[in-house]
Enzyme design. Structure first.
Site: not given
Lengths: 368, 389
Positions: B139, B254
């Site tokens: 991110s 994930e």
């Protein structure tokens, strides 16, 4: 335990059942309703011919003996298309009870008999509270009392009846045309066959006792678990069917110049419903596997399945009607049939609250 | 080891239980564990006890820190069924897992799928031995849910990339030895097609980190800054500008993990542990507990069913359902735990230990790794095939 995904045989069975049930479609239930019939006898005869009525009956008695996971496969497909039939009451519940008690279920497998389960006496499922009297008379019994909510109650040729003898709850297998027995059709929202029964001195012999006198719940237990798992599978199929109808509508209906399925507000609700259905499908698959592998320890799996299926079906049909908008309220569209059957299926053999309590008790959690 | 059916699996269970019992030091067994008991490994890791280090070393010598990886890469070559037995026996004997890390969860699977043989043999054993601790640089301030908009840029300088930019929400970047990062290597290409998946030593000049203090009072996440960082060209996984393929693969992984509570990011505190005191009898709370029990059991079965489906050829985008449902369920669980714990649960560190910070931590479950809303978008568009605008 076998994996929670269908085996090759189950996939074949599912594909065949789906083709058959879809060919009949919701139109079949609609026609049954409009004709005032309990179910389509010709359709049921075809199911019997395919071995569905004998799905839990031994091969030595002419059954196909495919097991509980297979019965779930069939019920799920019937649920998708809302097929009305005595499958659950007769081929699942009664066949399981009779077989466990060492009685013949050949007449179920070949379709010459259909059974109903005469159990509920009040508005809620509570087998232990059964009050109907079974008074000893000579070598037999006299049954007096009433049953409030009996699925397939007007059409069944035989009845499994739970009643209270001096020794305790006892399960009887009697002719539905016995003297002193009256059956009143109940017009319930799902348009299926239900009845209220009155027993006024109905005679039963010692041979009519399933299992032991006083051992009614022991005899009925495995059959109830089988029925609860299979109605759960039907409700799962019903959820899938209602959901498919709803997403289909989302893809074609236009408002504000757009297909309504392009609105994120509806997309996310549909995606949430998809998730709930997937999670419920796992509980159903697990219940089927447990009943086949270890039926005496399947209580938790079955109550989990019934609780999840009741709740998911409710969500699927509420969202279904809402997303259809005004036409979802019309009799002409099929989605309403799903809503009405979901409500009855959620109630029958124990509602969410009943089974949530069972799960909590079996998990040793503080129950209310 | 071959998976030879139920009988040999039972023998395997006896064998592995015996090995655990003989080798697990007292420090890592026989009690409830919390976040402070997690062994992360790495150059700078401070072991909580000698037993924790010993347990990690004994397990890694047998490949048990990465049971399913090939023995050539430091694993034990277990089948899925054997791994399940190993985890079940650990839980039964109340023994802590020997090692947890982003290397095991994320980079390892990425290298196994996309790495060269040389990379696998170099990086994977460092992970299984707990020598190198990895962090994930995905991110950025301007690229959260819209991850493919990353702007951190690697300029092509012949034998290396010169990287500048900023990452955010980098878990434990201040404690990690290496970072795997999504870096834009082509600004002209479409946003998904100009990203590369690079591996960087955190001691490389120009990298700095700054912890972010969270509502839980903790700082597991960092901002990570890249200021003229030189990255050699061989430190790439997969092809240049094809890093999104690797990232997507890992994101799916994930999501399944976060949804399943397998990452350690989610505590597995049971509802019973807090309700057990017996003084919670009000019908509303009891009903919530019953519903949560039902949904948790059914979700556990769904994880199992999806593993079976995956073996049969994949679940594709439907794995977004696991992430969505599992994280929402876990948030519900912690809300209920806080209710049941009453005023005892309100302390930062009280009767129920770190329950309050754990509760706050769960709020990130449905944000990290793709928000619940992004998951619902994926399900709507890719699984249900509902139309775009």
């Amino acid at each position: 335990m076998t994996a929670l995904i269908p085996t090759e045989d189950e996939v074949m069975l599912r594909d065949a059942a789906r083709a058959f049930c879809e060919a009949a479609g919701v139109a079949n239930l609609r026609a049954v309703r409009d004709a005032g019939k309990p179910y389509d006898a010709d359709l049921w005869a075809e199911m019997v011919a395919m071995g569905w009525a004998g799905v839990l009956v031994g091969e030595d008695e002419g059954g196909s003996d495919m097991g509980f996971a297979a019965a779930n496969v069939l019920a799920e497909e019937m649920g998708r298309s809302l097929i009305a039939s005595p499958f659950l009451s007769s081929a699942v519940i009664a066949a399981t009870a009779l077989r466990r008690a060492g009685r013949s279920a050949a007449a179920i497998a070949d379709g010459t008999a259909t059974y109903a389960l005469a159990l509920d006496e009040t508005r809620k499922f509570a087998p232990e509270a059964t009050a109907m009297e079974a008074r000893a008379l000579g070598n037999g019994f006299v049954l007096t009392g009433s049953k409030a909510f009996v699925a397939e109650g007007t059409s069944a040729s035989r009845l499994l009846v739970l009643a209270r003898a001096e020794a305790g709850l006892t399960l009887f297998d009697i002719d539905a045309e016995s003297a002193g027995l009256s059956r009143d059709r109940l017009a319930l929202v799902d348009s299926r066959d239900h009845a209220a029964l009155r027993f006024e001195g109905v005679e039963a012999t010692g041979d009519d006792v399933v299992g032991e006198v006083g051992g009614g719940l022991v005899a009925l237990g495995p059959a109830l678990r089988a029925g609860q798992a299979t109605i759960s599978a039907e409700l799962l199929g019903l959820s899938v069917g209602a959901f498919a109808m709803t997403t289909g509508y989302l893809k074609e209906r236009k408002q504000f110049g757009r297909v309504i399925g392009s609105f994120q507000a509806l997309q996310h609700r549909a995606a949430h419903l998809f998730s709930e259905i997937e999670v419920t499908a796992s509980a159903i698959a697990h219940a089927g596997r447990m009943l086949d592998a270890d039926p005496d320890n399947a209580d938790l799996a079955v109550s989990l399945a019934k609780a999840r299926a009741s709740e998911t079906a409710g969500l699927a049909v509420r969202e279904g009607v809402q997303m259809h908008g005004g036409i979802g309220m019309t009799d002409e569209y099929d989605i309403g049939f799903y809503m009405k059957r979901a409500r009855v299926g959620a109630e029958w053999l124990g509602d969410y609250g009943y089974h949530a309590g069972r799960v909590a008790a079996l998990k040793g959690q503080a129950a209310a | 080891m071959a998976d030879g059916g139920q009988e040999s699996l039972a023998a395997f269970r006896d064998e592995i239980a015996d090995w655990i019992d003989r080798n697990a030091p007292a420090d890592v067994r026989g009690r409830d564990f919390d976040e402070s008991d997690i062994c992360w490994g790495g150059r700078n890791f401070v072991f909580k006890s000698e037993g924790q280090k010993l347990w990690m070393d004994r397990c890694s010598a047998r490949g048990l820190t990465a049971p399913r990886w090939d023995t050539a890469y430091g694993g034990a070559g277990f089948t899925r069924a054997q791994e399940k037995v190993w985890l079940e026996e650990l839980a039964r004997l109340r023994v802590k897992k020997p090692l947890e890390s982003f290397g095991l969860w994320m980079l390892g699977p990425a290298l196994l799928a996309f790495g060269t043989e040389e990379q696998k043999r170099h990086y994977l054993p460092q992970i299984t031995r707990g020598e190198i601790r990895w962090c994930q640089g995905y991110s950025e301030p301007g690229a959260g849910s819209d991850l493919a908009s990353v702007q951190t840029f690697g300029a092509d300088k012949g034998d290396h990339w010169l990287v500048n930019g900023q990452k955010i929400w980098t878990s434990y970047a201040d404690k990690a030895d290496w970072i795997f990062a999504l870096v834009r290597t082509d600004r002209e290409a479409a946003k998904h097609k100009g990203i590369s998946f690079l591996l960087v030593d955190m001691t490389t000049p120009g990298i700095s980190t700054r912890p972010i203090r969270l509502i839980s009072g903790k700082s597991p996440f960092c901002e990570t800054f890249f200021d003229d960082v030189v990255i050699p060209k061989d430190q790439i996984v997969g092809e240049v500008n094809r890093g999104w393929d690797v990232a997507k693969h890992l994101l799916t992984h994930e999501r399944e993990m976060i949804g399943g509570g397998g990452s350690g990011a989610i505590g597995a505190r049971s509802i019973g542990s807090v309700l057990a005191d017996g003084d919670i009898t009000d019908p509303h709370t009891v009903a919530r507990a019953q519903k949560l029990e039902i949904d948790s059991l059914a979700f556990g079965l769904t994880m199992e069913r999806y593993r079976d489906l995956a073996k049969q050829g994949g679940v594709g985008h439907a794995s977004a359902m696991l992430k969505y449902y599992g994280t929402e369920l876990n948030k519900d669980r912690y809300e209920l735990l806080m209710t049941a714990g009453g005023s005892d649960a309100l302390a930062w560190d009280g009767k129920y230990g770190a329950l309050a910070p754990e509760w706050l931590r769960t709020k990130a479950n449905s944000i990290e790794g793709g928000t619940s809303e992004v998951m619902l978008d994926i399900l709507s568009k890719r699984v249900l095939e509902l139309p775009g605008e």
